[in-house]
Design an enzyme around this catalytic site. Sequence first.
Site, PDB file in Angstrom:
ATOM      1  CG  ASP B  13      11.191   4.827  10.424  1.00 44.37           C
ATOM      2  OD1 ASP B  13      10.717   4.602  11.544  1.00 44.37           O
ATOM      3  OD2 ASP B  13      10.487   5.157   9.458  1.00 44.37           O
ATOM      4  CB  SER B  14       9.234   0.604  10.571  1.00 38.98           C
ATOM      5  OG  SER B  14       8.478   1.794  10.633  1.00 38.98           O
ATOM      6  CB  CYS B  76      11.160   3.534  14.262  1.00 41.39           C
ATOM      7  SG  CYS B  76       9.666   2.513  14.315  1.00 41.39           S
ATOM      8  CD  GLU B 161       3.409   5.247   4.714  1.00 43.36           C
ATOM      9  OE1 GLU B 161       3.098   4.269   4.030  1.00 43.36           O
ATOM     10  OE2 GLU B 161       4.362   5.247   5.512  1.00 43.36           O
ATOM     11  CB  CYS B 194       3.838   8.031  15.161  1.00 38.69           C
ATOM     12  SG  CYS B 194       3.992   7.328  13.495  1.00 38.69           S
ATOM     13  CG  HIS B 196       4.285   8.413   9.273  1.00 34.30           C
ATOM     14  ND1 HIS B 196       5.170   7.448   9.634  1.00 34.30           N
ATOM     15  CD2 HIS B 196       3.964   8.159   7.978  1.00 34.30           C
ATOM     16  CE1 HIS B 196       5.378   6.637   8.607  1.00 34.30           C
ATOM     17  NE2 HIS B 196       4.655   7.047   7.589  1.00 34.30           N
TER      18      HIS B 196
END
Lengths: 287, 287
Positions: B13-14, B76, B161, B194, B196
């Site tokens: 993943d990034s 990702c 985040e 995504c 997240h």
Amino acid sequence: MQMSVGAPLGVFDSGLGGLTVVKALRVSLPQESIAYFGDTARLPYGTKSPATVYQFTRQCLRFLMSLRPKLLVVACNTASALALAELRGEFEVPIVGVLEPGAKAAVEVTREKKGGGGKRGGLIATEATIASNAYPAAIRRLDPQVQVIGRACPLLVPMIEEGREPTDVIVGLVLREYLTPFLELDISTLILGCTHYPLFADAIAQTLGAGGGGVKLIDSAKQTALVVREQLDTMNARSTSSGAPPTRPPLTCYVTDQGQRFERLASRFLGESVGQPVWVTPEMLEL
Amino acid sequence: MQMSVGAPLGVFDSGLGGLTVVKALRVSLPQESIAYFGDTARLPYGTKSPATVYQFTRQCLRFLMSLRPKLLVVACNTASALALAELRGEFEVPIVGVLEPGAKAAVEVTREKKGGGGKRGGLIATEATIASNAYPAAIRRLDPQVQVIGRACPLLVPMIEEGREPTDVIVGLVLREYLTPFLELDISTLILGCTHYPLFADAIAQTLGAGGGGVKLIDSAKQTALVVREQLDTMNARSTSSGAPPTRPPLTCYVTDQGQRFERLASRFLGESVGQPVWVTPEMLEL
């Protein structure tokens, strides 16, 4: 190294924000040509570690050096805070960062202010800049009596890059949340410790004005442009106009990411459009 | 290349988001050891160009290949959308992305739904994933009658985040702004495009529920874990427990940025703490 008066200023930033410094340089030093390098493939730096920011900044400055600039500007607060001290000895031209000019202006304003808490200043910046403690350290070197209270504001950069207006409801709420602690701390100045933040300067002033009364905002971009001009004068290295009407000296942008994003967003920071940037992939940067 | 059943799954993943896929893999395939690579020095990918995402993803997968995995997971969405098709032929092990499992689940749910607009699905993702048009293309290949309406949601990743809770007032307002257009479009599914976004799944469902009535959220993480399990079964490559009590197979994390940020945030995505990650600088990655 032979320094040429006609050489460009090399301006580095992690991405777009440094264009607010370029804008100030274009006003303060309209005769200078500028080579701008934005590390758009690896941005943002504000959430990264000192080791990574140092390594990336060094690579980008080495690229700028290949353009034979007469002076380098690190127009990124995070890179100035985390990497500049170590990098200064490595290059044969002077390097001006954005942190010390901002710190100096904050100390001057804080000293002038009378009464109240007086010698207390605020700082908003990226996570990495706050964690580095570089602003409080720089300010303490200038005046040990000035206190600095800092706060990371991680949503401001993405909100600005998303294109939100300062009058947006969500922007207003986020600013209120981030800035409320400062209202209670009787600060006399607030350093905008990230080159994106001047785009929200009015909204920040308004939020502080609601209860803060006369907090002076410090915009490092303008301060940095003044320091660059002083430095060029010291070096006797200002470009001079050659004949009228003067042609506008070039601004050439180099970016590590391909695509239209940089060009699309640049005018918000620069106040004018940039031409097509030159694409330099991260792999082309020397280690 | 000789494939070993005991070899790890290589998950890329990034940055942090792919840990939601790791969490699903740990449930679905509890006997598998996992090598996770997060390109934390160069994240996010969601605002970068296809050329850059391709180059970075390729470097990271090549690093994972040096650990001799039996299968690669591109956990990702941006990398799956922008780079996976081109990369598939380059490696000697199967690669599972997160986009096709999500697209497949969306098509299945959309087909099952009766009445209303029916065959219309929504997609929220990064700027780059939306711009790539990869989800609509994948869905069209599966069922040309299913329409997909996508929207980039640039503030969601930084809000997650930053550690904001789904119940936060600002999160609520941002979700309402991003999701309101979907309420009027009579969608039957919404792809969380995504990795997240599952952290805000309840708040997203609640926002849609206010006027959307029964929109089914598609969490690619769970779908991807199921596809990985099927793929391992096809290869006859599932790890088997060796004796009771079974020891928990290792999860080893590799990151390109130094520092505590990854470790600090990882547990929010994984639901358990990760050990100290191994630092692999971007310079160590092969071109």
